[in-house]
Scaffold this motif. Sequence first.
Motif, PDB file in Angstrom:
ATOM      1  N   THR A 120       0.874  -1.183   0.000  1.00 63.45           N
ATOM      2  CA  THR A 120       0.000   0.000   0.000  1.00 63.45           C
ATOM      3  C   THR A 120       0.905   1.225   0.000  1.00 63.45           C
ATOM      4  N   ASN A 121       0.277   2.385   0.054  1.00 61.64           N
ATOM      5  CA  ASN A 121       1.030   3.609   0.262  1.00 61.64           C
ATOM      6  C   ASN A 121       1.967   3.385   1.463  1.00 61.64           C
ATOM      7  N   ASN A 122       3.198   3.813   1.336  1.00 64.57           N
ATOM      8  CA  ASN A 122       4.217   3.547   2.365  1.00 64.57           C
ATOM      9  C   ASN A 122       3.788   3.954   3.776  1.00 64.57           C
ATOM     10  N   SER A 123       3.139   5.105   3.891  1.00 61.53           N
ATOM     11  CA  SER A 123       2.827   5.603   5.244  1.00 61.53           C
ATOM     12  C   SER A 123       1.391   5.296   5.664  1.00 61.53           C
ATOM     13  N   GLY A 124       0.738   4.367   4.967  1.00 66.09           N
ATOM     14  CA  GLY A 124      -0.595   3.932   5.391  1.00 66.09           C
ATOM     15  C   GLY A 124      -1.663   4.208   4.338  1.00 66.09           C
ATOM     16  N   ILE A 125      -2.711   3.369   4.333  1.00 62.81           N
ATOM     17  CA  ILE A 125      -3.797   3.549   3.359  1.00 62.81           C
ATOM     18  C   ILE A 125      -4.599   4.811   3.705  1.00 62.81           C
TER      19      ILE A 125
ATOM     20  N   GLY B 146       3.593  -0.883  14.249  1.00 59.08           N
ATOM     21  CA  GLY B 146       3.519  -0.968  15.713  1.00 59.08           C
ATOM     22  C   GLY B 146       4.118   0.237  16.410  1.00 59.08           C
ATOM     23  N   GLY B 147       3.758   0.364  17.680  1.00 53.06           N
ATOM     24  CA  GLY B 147       4.237   1.508  18.469  1.00 53.06           C
ATOM     25  C   GLY B 147       5.750   1.607  18.490  1.00 53.06           C
ATOM     26  N   LYS B 148       6.413   0.471  18.662  1.00 54.04           N
ATOM     27  CA  LYS B 148       7.885   0.511  18.724  1.00 54.04           C
ATOM     28  C   LYS B 148       8.474   1.028  17.419  1.00 54.04           C
ATOM     29  N   HIS B 149       7.839   0.656  16.306  1.00 56.35           N
ATOM     30  CA  HIS B 149       8.328   1.111  15.014  1.00 56.35           C
ATOM     31  C   HIS B 149       8.138   2.625  14.884  1.00 56.35           C
ATOM     32  N   SER B 150       6.978   3.120  15.350  1.00 56.65           N
ATOM     33  CA  SER B 150       6.759   4.576  15.313  1.00 56.65           C
ATOM     34  C   SER B 150       7.829   5.283  16.130  1.00 56.65           C
TER      35      SER B 150
ATOM     36  N   ASP C  26       8.595   9.137   6.809  1.00 60.31           N
ATOM     37  CA  ASP C  26       8.089   8.441   5.617  1.00 60.31           C
ATOM     38  C   ASP C  26       9.276   7.889   4.811  1.00 60.31           C
ATOM     39  N   ALA C  27      10.290   8.741   4.635  1.00 59.86           N
ATOM     40  CA  ALA C  27      11.467   8.322   3.866  1.00 59.86           C
ATOM     41  C   ALA C  27      12.184   7.164   4.567  1.00 59.86           C
ATOM     42  N   LEU C  28      12.359   7.293   5.874  1.00 59.86           N
ATOM     43  CA  LEU C  28      13.032   6.214   6.630  1.00 59.86           C
ATOM     44  C   LEU C  28      12.259   4.913   6.490  1.00 59.86           C
TER      45      LEU C  28
ATOM     46  N   HIS D 180      12.452   2.742   3.387  1.00 66.02           N
ATOM     47  CA  HIS D 180      13.613   1.854   3.205  1.00 66.02           C
ATOM     48  C   HIS D 180      13.658   0.728   4.226  1.00 66.02           C
ATOM     49  N   MET D 181      13.049   0.971   5.389  1.00 62.85           N
ATOM     50  CA  MET D 181      13.196  -0.027   6.456  1.00 62.85           C
ATOM     51  C   MET D 181      12.131  -1.111   6.431  1.00 62.85           C
ATOM     52  N   THR D 182      10.886  -0.749   6.165  1.00 58.90           N
ATOM     53  CA  THR D 182       9.822  -1.771   6.191  1.00 58.90           C
ATOM     54  C   THR D 182       8.850  -1.666   5.011  1.00 58.90           C
ATOM     55  N   SER D 183       8.749  -0.511   4.372  1.00 62.12           N
ATOM     56  CA  SER D 183       7.621  -0.163   3.485  1.00 62.12           C
ATOM     57  C   SER D 183       6.361  -0.093   4.330  1.00 62.12           C
TER      58      SER D 183
END
Length: 400
Positions: free
Chosen positions: A69-74, A103-107, A265-267, A270-273
């Motif tokens: 999907t869109n990288n930063s969420g649908i 997930g929260g940790k990823h944010s 968004d850029a990070l 590359h890290m997870t999409s």
Amino acid sequence: MQNNKSIISQRASQISPSLTLSLSAKAASLKKQGLPVVSFTAGEPDFDTPEHIKDAAKLALDKGLTKYTNNSGIAELKQAIIQKFKEENNLDYSADEIIVSCGGKHSLTNIFLATINAGDDVILPSPYWVSYEEQIKLAQGKVVFTHLPELKFSADVIAEKLTAKTKMIVLNSPSNPTGAVITKKELKRLADLAIEKNILILSDEVYEHFVYENDDEHKSRSIASLGEEIKKLTITMNSFSKTYAMTGWRIGYCASEKKIAAAMDALQSHMTSNPTTFAQYGAVAALTMKEKSSAFVNTMIKEFKKRREVMVNRLNECDGVECAMPSGAFYAFPDISNCKLNEKQLNGMKLSELLLEKENVAVVPGIAFGDDNYVRLSYATSMEQIGQGMERIEKFCRGN
Ligand code: GLU
């Protein structure tokens, strides 16, 4: 390796594994081996994810929504998050200010990596949740531990730690592990301080719904809602894990000004999409099917409130244990510094080891949260487990 080069990077070698997760895994493995372990370790609601959320994810799978999907969420999820912020937090954000993550940790990792430079000071009020310290270190920030007397948040205590190098202050209210909620007065004072010194605020609000006192002083508040200036400096972070019992779905999100959101968004690209596609559709249902979701949340909170009282009251009956009634989250955080075994004082680490070894009760030592005068017990587990576990802790404290 040649030339004495270490295989492991310096970055990774300075990181310890999460004690909350490793102790939960240990308790689960002992249970699997047949030991009657009661686990008060990981903060994870024992409620199942509500059916309407699961159905929405299943439907997404059936419709073939299994691609990127869109990288930063649908868009639907971002829209639902915008609406949530408006209605529940009195905050106005646009879609390009929202980043949905795994997930929260990823944010949190996105936030630290997007804003912290090597050597920047990050103020971490202590006790603090286990992963902040390691995430800040990963971003090469300097963790400035800031002890909160009597576990109470105070803007004055924070003010004393600020230097020219301070880039960010971490807030977590209600707090994991203490359950403390930052009062309106202290929040306002902190906002003024941050504006005056131009310091970023990270506001982790994952326990916002888990509050048990309904007066104005104790309800959860988003610091960003206190005015436009503080909103610009604040990154408001949240997740679906606790509120909707969706820990395994791994959907978190945050809102910030566009520049910071674009960096995250850029990070993330590359890290997870994108976060898992069908999990995002489940998250949409959690926020938009409001009647069902709030019925679920209310039932869970009502139950946790009862458990909180049982656990905390019983802890206070134990010799050498003192536990304040937490206003929020779902943890009891008793001071055990007067607990003794054969006249010898115990710390959190020793007490946790002994409780597991002698009584088959798993708790998390306070050292995971920066203060080993305490242990943490999650009451997001059944009343029956709380009864059994507390009986064994009482027995241990009586010394028989
Ligand atoms: N946040 C929960 C806890 O503190 C889950 C485990 C973890 O991620 O640390 O127990």
